[in-house]
Design a protein around this motif. Structure first.
Motif, PDB file in Angstrom:
ATOM      1  N   ALA A  54       1.843 -13.929  -8.391  1.00 53.06           N
ATOM      2  CA  ALA A  54       1.849 -12.369  -8.949  1.00 53.06           C
ATOM      3  C   ALA A  54       1.144 -11.842  -8.007  1.00 53.06           C
ATOM      4  O   ALA A  54       1.397 -10.498  -8.693  1.00 53.06           O
ATOM      5  N   LEU A  55       0.204 -11.861  -7.245  1.00 53.88           N
ATOM      6  CA  LEU A  55       0.204 -10.652  -6.082  1.00 53.88           C
ATOM      7  C   LEU A  55       1.082 -10.094  -5.443  1.00 53.88           C
ATOM      8  O   LEU A  55       1.230  -9.178  -5.418  1.00 53.88           O
ATOM      9  N   ASP A  56       2.207 -10.870  -4.847  1.00 48.33           N
ATOM     10  CA  ASP A  56       3.008 -10.405  -4.178  1.00 48.33           C
ATOM     11  C   ASP A  56       4.442  -9.752  -4.983  1.00 48.33           C
ATOM     12  O   ASP A  56       5.050  -9.129  -4.701  1.00 48.33           O
ATOM     13  N   HIS A  57       5.179 -10.685  -6.215  1.00 46.81           N
ATOM     14  CA  HIS A  57       5.447 -10.183  -7.135  1.00 46.81           C
ATOM     15  C   HIS A  57       5.509  -9.226  -8.432  1.00 46.81           C
ATOM     16  O   HIS A  57       6.443  -8.086  -8.534  1.00 46.81           O
ATOM     17  N   GLY A  58       4.400  -9.275  -8.839  1.00 49.38           N
ATOM     18  CA  GLY A  58       4.038  -8.382 -10.133  1.00 49.38           C
ATOM     19  C   GLY A  58       3.406  -7.605 -10.211  1.00 49.38           C
ATOM     20  O   GLY A  58       4.014  -6.467 -10.127  1.00 49.38           O
ATOM     21  N   ILE A  59       1.844  -7.813  -9.070  1.00 52.74           N
ATOM     22  CA  ILE A  59       1.130  -6.146  -9.061  1.00 52.74           C
ATOM     23  C   ILE A  59       1.726  -5.084  -8.331  1.00 52.74           C
ATOM     24  O   ILE A  59       2.220  -5.509  -6.683  1.00 52.74           O
ATOM     25  N   GLU A  60       1.570  -4.059  -8.423  1.00 48.64           N
ATOM     26  CA  GLU A  60       2.301  -3.154  -7.716  1.00 48.64           C
ATOM     27  C   GLU A  60       1.254  -2.232  -6.485  1.00 48.64           C
ATOM     28  O   GLU A  60      -0.116  -2.594  -7.083  1.00 48.64           O
ATOM     29  N   THR A  61       1.930  -1.561  -5.840  1.00 50.47           N
ATOM     30  CA  THR A  61       0.729  -0.994  -4.714  1.00 50.47           C
ATOM     31  C   THR A  61       0.091   0.278  -5.933  1.00 50.47           C
ATOM     32  O   THR A  61       0.581   0.740  -6.646  1.00 50.47           O
ATOM     33  N   ALA A  62      -0.892   0.671  -5.016  1.00 53.25           N
ATOM     34  CA  ALA A  62      -1.668   1.979  -5.947  1.00 53.25           C
ATOM     35  C   ALA A  62      -0.455   3.344  -6.106  1.00 53.25           C
ATOM     36  O   ALA A  62      -0.951   3.485  -7.571  1.00 53.25           O
ATOM     37  N   PRO A  63      -0.251   3.721  -5.385  1.00 52.02           N
ATOM     38  CA  PRO A  63       0.936   4.711  -5.745  1.00 52.02           C
ATOM     39  C   PRO A  63       1.681   4.483  -7.157  1.00 52.02           C
ATOM     40  O   PRO A  63       2.367   5.333  -7.403  1.00 52.02           O
ATOM     41  N   GLN A  64       2.252   3.038  -6.680  1.00 55.12           N
ATOM     42  CA  GLN A  64       3.163   2.646  -7.610  1.00 55.12           C
ATOM     43  C   GLN A  64       2.512   2.825  -9.220  1.00 55.12           C
ATOM     44  O   GLN A  64       3.228   3.572 -10.299  1.00 55.12           O
ATOM     45  N   ARG A  65       1.281   1.846  -9.245  1.00 56.80           N
ATOM     46  CA  ARG A  65       0.707   1.752 -10.906  1.00 56.80           C
ATOM     47  C   ARG A  65       0.503   3.450 -11.271  1.00 56.80           C
ATOM     48  O   ARG A  65       0.248   3.939 -12.623  1.00 56.80           O
ATOM     49  N   ARG A  66      -0.026   4.754 -10.134  1.00 50.46           N
ATOM     50  CA  ARG A  66      -0.097   5.729 -10.490  1.00 50.46           C
ATOM     51  C   ARG A  66       1.522   6.116 -11.746  1.00 50.46           C
ATOM     52  O   ARG A  66       0.981   6.930 -12.444  1.00 50.46           O
ATOM     53  N   ALA A  67       2.325   6.085 -10.920  1.00 43.82           N
ATOM     54  CA  ALA A  67       3.534   6.786 -11.465  1.00 43.82           C
ATOM     55  C   ALA A  67       4.326   6.110 -12.571  1.00 43.82           C
ATOM     56  O   ALA A  67       4.729   7.145 -13.562  1.00 43.82           O
ATOM     57  N   ALA A  68       2.939   4.257 -12.865  1.00 43.67           N
ATOM     58  CA  ALA A  68       4.175   3.955 -13.578  1.00 43.67           C
ATOM     59  C   ALA A  68       2.683   4.361 -15.227  1.00 43.67           C
ATOM     60  O   ALA A  68       2.638   3.372 -16.134  1.00 43.67           O
ATOM     61  N   GLY A  69       1.757   5.269 -14.534  1.00 44.92           N
ATOM     62  CA  GLY A  69       0.531   5.453 -15.901  1.00 44.92           C
ATOM     63  C   GLY A  69      -0.293   4.223 -15.958  1.00 44.92           C
ATOM     64  O   GLY A  69      -1.035   4.371 -17.007  1.00 44.92           O
ATOM     65  N   LYS A  70      -0.721   3.626 -15.206  1.00 41.75           N
ATOM     66  CA  LYS A  70      -1.755   2.525 -14.941  1.00 41.75           C
ATOM     67  C   LYS A  70      -2.437   2.655 -13.631  1.00 41.75           C
ATOM     68  O   LYS A  70      -2.887   3.534 -13.254  1.00 41.75           O
ATOM     69  N   ASP A  71      -3.061   2.080 -14.175  1.00 44.33           N
ATOM     70  CA  ASP A  71      -4.967   2.000 -14.018  1.00 44.33           C
ATOM     71  C   ASP A  71      -3.798   1.892 -11.986  1.00 44.33           C
ATOM     72  O   ASP A  71      -3.367   0.643 -12.018  1.00 44.33           O
ATOM     73  N   GLU A  72      -5.195   1.666 -11.443  1.00 44.02           N
ATOM     74  CA  GLU A  72      -4.957   1.675  -9.892  1.00 44.02           C
ATOM     75  C   GLU A  72      -5.344   0.050  -9.398  1.00 44.02           C
ATOM     76  O   GLU A  72      -4.561  -0.503  -8.318  1.00 44.02           O
ATOM     77  N   GLU A  73      -6.265  -0.549 -10.077  1.00 41.77           N
ATOM     78  CA  GLU A  73      -6.876  -1.344 -10.307  1.00 41.77           C
ATOM     79  C   GLU A  73      -5.711  -1.928 -10.729  1.00 41.77           C
ATOM     80  O   GLU A  73      -5.882  -2.308 -12.256  1.00 41.77           O
TER      81      GLU A  73
END
Length: 750
Positions: A336-355
């Motif tokens: 989940a850490l390596d394949h699933g969770i994105e980096t903070a910039p990718q999450r911001r671009a997708a409209g998600k929380d950075e964490e």
């Protein structure tokens, strides 16, 4: 540890135990503070550090005192509001926790450790944390207003600790062997308690018979009274009536007492077994302690902000299952850490929380343990997965287009399969999910994968609540009951004979748009030939996507919950058999090893030895087979001899001791008796003597199979009248079968 363990342990052992316990408290508290500081978490960390410092001072480990002292200073400053515990200071304090654990592990060789890199690391940590206390705050986020203090937060530290200690259950250390024996004995007690209702029913039949005898005697009494008999005869008849009435009354009273005892005993045996199973259970938290720290540190090393949310920590899990969950859960979290969770910039671009958030939960559901690992990451692109499957040559384009989402995701569990093109320290080798799948199969568990592209992924694991109990499908094969663990059964069905097709010289049938090979379970287990009934062919479908077979059985007997009884280790690994169990009526049943059976089928196919399923009974089956009575007080020996003889076509009846065997001989006809010597109630020598002195039975050949191999023991058995003496020390399959054939010939006459 209990009181005895405390007395036996050295002071250093107690120090290690103290550090291990309190280090976990500090790690959990620091991670909670990093998310949202609260007075309660700070107080818990403060108490943990103080406890370790006191323990280190008692055993004379100054390094432990120094490290915890500066950590206490940091916690005190945070309590007083002089500093804020941001990510940088949390990292330093977590490093201090790791340092304390290394000091505890190296306690006996501490001077040697400190002479090397240890002292430098300790001095570096002390200086770094002291300097941190003089620097500005390192807040990573705005400090939240502390929540209103609860009653426990307002209590003095000592009083809070006392309340917590008094409410906790006292813990004792018990060996795994003792727990296993306790569960085994309580399971046997439960099975034995279920024998009483049948015995009670037999007494009720006796009561009815006695009532009929009483009525017959009354009729005779009335008839003789009308016709007139001698006074002495009439008095004797009157006395018989009175005695029979007394027996009837006593039997009624004893039956009532037995029914009451049966209800109490059954309830008590069930409660005993439930408690014995509960003693094997441990909370899910025992396995996942430290996982939140692992996720945090690994996420930071990947440049990702991740937190782990754990629920169901109090869910009770069987000790054996809990110990084997370490590798599967760690693999899924790393995935989940390596394949699933994105980096903070990718999450911001997708409209998600950075964490990012990974959720790990455990609960009991429908009689199973359900563990779920999910994340709010990117999920799997199913079209990319479909392309990757075709590129690896696993399926062609036409087949891949028909695969459902669940079938596509199942390919992730194949050995060597990975969505990564490069290998890193975390993933890319294609071994993670394969390890998870194999471990779950060994624990009779299953895994389901769900993915929503851009929203996240979810792995759902289902496991039995305990390995001591197994939900099983009971079947009849060759006239004997066998159990398939339900987790390995894909489906049961009754197949019409017209549905059998011949492909490449082997029998197949169509199942879910696939051609499945047809195999007789009786051939795998060598239990004689099986035939299809007029109602169709009863099948148990087993296997996975790579190899699936339909095993023909005589009958499907239904689902049962069985108490697993491990086989005697002296027998080694028995082919196609995993364990044994006792049914509710005390009948022994073998639990089949499905993985082993799949290998056996592959060997039969490879050597061209796979038999076809016949639609009618063979000539050999229509002939009556010779009957053998096996008398032995050992369940293992009885079952082994019975299976061997049954595989050669003999009809076998078993007796648990000499008295049981003698009763069987007087009520049934046998062609051969095989008996042990040392047995309760009546030993083998007495049984042989009785057989050979009985005019109707003395012609029956008797074979003694015993552990006793001294010449005098052999002479004693032969003098009693035994026709053959076989020592168990030199016992093997062909020896017994050859001796039987020498005495009575083959199972069926030519």
């Amino acid at each position: 540890m209990n009181a005895d363990d405390m007395r036996d342990a050295s002071m250093l052992d107690l120090f290690r135990l103290e550090v291990e316990t309190q280090a976990q408290v500090m790690s959990s508290g620091l991670l909670a503070i990093e998310r949202s500081a609260s007075p309660q978490d700070l107080e818990a960390c403060m108490r943990a550090a103080h406890s370790i410092k006191g323990a280190a001072r008692i055993v004379g480990i100054q390094a432990g005192v120094d490290v915890t002292h500066v950590m206490e200073d940091c916690f005190v400053s945070a309590q007083q509001g002089k500093i804020q515990l941001g990510p940088r200071r949390i990292d330093q304090l977590l490093h201090g926790v790791d340092l304390l654990q290394r000091i505890a592990q190296s306690a006996e060789d501490l001077p040697l450790w400190q002479a090397g890199e240890g002292r430098k690391e300790i001095d570096s940590f002390l200086q770094g944390l002291q300097n941190s206390l003089l620097q500005a705050d390192d807040r990573a986020r705005e400090t939240q207003t502390p929540p209103t203090a609860t009653r426990n937060e307002l209590l003095p530290a000592g009083e809070f600790q006392q309340d917590k200690t008094e409410s906790a259950d006292r813990m004792l250390r018990v060996t795994a062997a003792h727990l296993n024996q306790l569960v085994s004995l309580s399971g046997e007690s439960l099975v034995e308690s279920r024998w009483l209702p049948a015995f009670n029913e037999s007494l009720l039949r006796l009561k009815r018979l006695q009532h009929g005898a009483t009525q017959a005697l009354e009729t005779l009494y009335d008839s003789l009274r009308e016709n007139g008999v001698a006074a002495t005869q009439f008095a004797a008849l009157q006395d018989s009536r009175q005695q029979l009435d007394a027996c009837q009354k006593m039997l009624t009273e004893r039956l009532a007492e037995l029914e009451s005892f049966e209800r109490r005993n059954s309830s008590r045996a069930q409660r005993l077994y439930d408690q014995a199973l509960a003693s094997r259970m441990r909370p899910f938290a025992d396995r996942v302690a430290g996982y939140d720290r692992m996720v945090r540190d690994l996420g930071r090393s990947l440049g990702k902000q991740v937190r782990l949310a754990i629920s169901g920590e109090t869910t009770q899990v069987d000790r054996d299952i809990l110990e084997q969950l370490e590798a599967p859960l760690v693999h899924l979290l790393r995935n989940a850490l390596d394949h699933g969770i994105e980096t903070a910039p990718q999450r911001r671009a997708a409209g998600k929380d950075e964490e990012g958030e990974i959720r790990l939960s455990a609960r009991h559901h429908a009689g199973l343990l359900q563990i779920t690992v999910s994340d709010d990451g990117n999920g799997i692109d199913l079209e990319q997965l479909r392309t990757s499957i075709v590129a690896r040559g696993l399926v062609d384009n036409t087949t891949s287009a028909r695969l459902s989402d669940a079938e596509l995701l199942h390919f992730l569990l194949l050995p060597g399969f990975s969505m990564r093109d490069t290998v890193t320290e975390i993933s890319g080798r294609g071994v993670g999910l394969d390890v998870v799948h194999n471990m779950l199969k060994r624990m009779r568990g299953t895994i389901q994968i769900f993915s929503e592209h851009g929203r996240g992924m979810r792995f759902q694991l289902q496991l039995p609540l305990t390995l001591s109990l197994v939900r099983s499908l009971l079947v009849s094969i060759g006239g004997e009951p066998y159990a398939f663990p339900l987790a390995y059964v894909n489906r049961t069905m009754v197949l019409d004979k017209e549905q059998i097709e011949m492909l490449e010289g082997r029998q197949h049938f169509s199942f879910e748009e696939r051609q499945i090979g047809l195999v007789a379970a009786s051939q795998i287990l060598q239990s004689g030939e099986s035939t299809a009934s007029d109602d169709g062919i009863a099948l148990v479908v087993i296997g996975d996507m790579g190899q699936t077979y339909g095993l023909q059985v005589d009958r499907l007997l239904g689902e049962h919950m069985l108490v697993v009884q491990p086989l005697d280790t002296r027998l080694g690994k028995i082919k196609d058999v995993a364990a044994a169990a006792l049914m509710e009526d005390g009948t022994p049943v073998l639990i089949l090893d499905v993985e082993d059976m799949l290998h056996s089928v592959d060997k039969l196919i490879a050597h061209g030895q796979l038999d076809k399923i016949h639609e009618g009974g063979s000539l050999q089956q229509l002939k009556a087979s010779k009957r053998v009575l096996v008398v032995d007080d050992s369940l293992t020996v009885r079952e082994l001899e019975r299976k061997l003889l049954s595989s050669r076509g003999y009809t076998v009846r078993i007796a648990v001791d000499g008295m049981d065997g003698w009763n069987a001989l007087r009520s049934e006809a046998f062609d051969l008796v095989i008996t042990d010597i040392d047995m309760p109630r009546m030993d083998g020598i007495e049984l042989v003597t009785l057989i050979k002195s009985n005019l109707q039975l003395k012609a029956i050949p008797v074979m003694i199979v015993s552990y006793k191999d001294r010449p005098e023991d052999r002479q004693r058995g032969l003098e009693a009248g035994a026709d053959y003496y076989l020592a168990k020390a030199s016992f093997h399959d062909e020896t017994l079968l050859q001796a039987v054939e020498d005495l009575i010939g083959e199972a069926h006459e030519a």
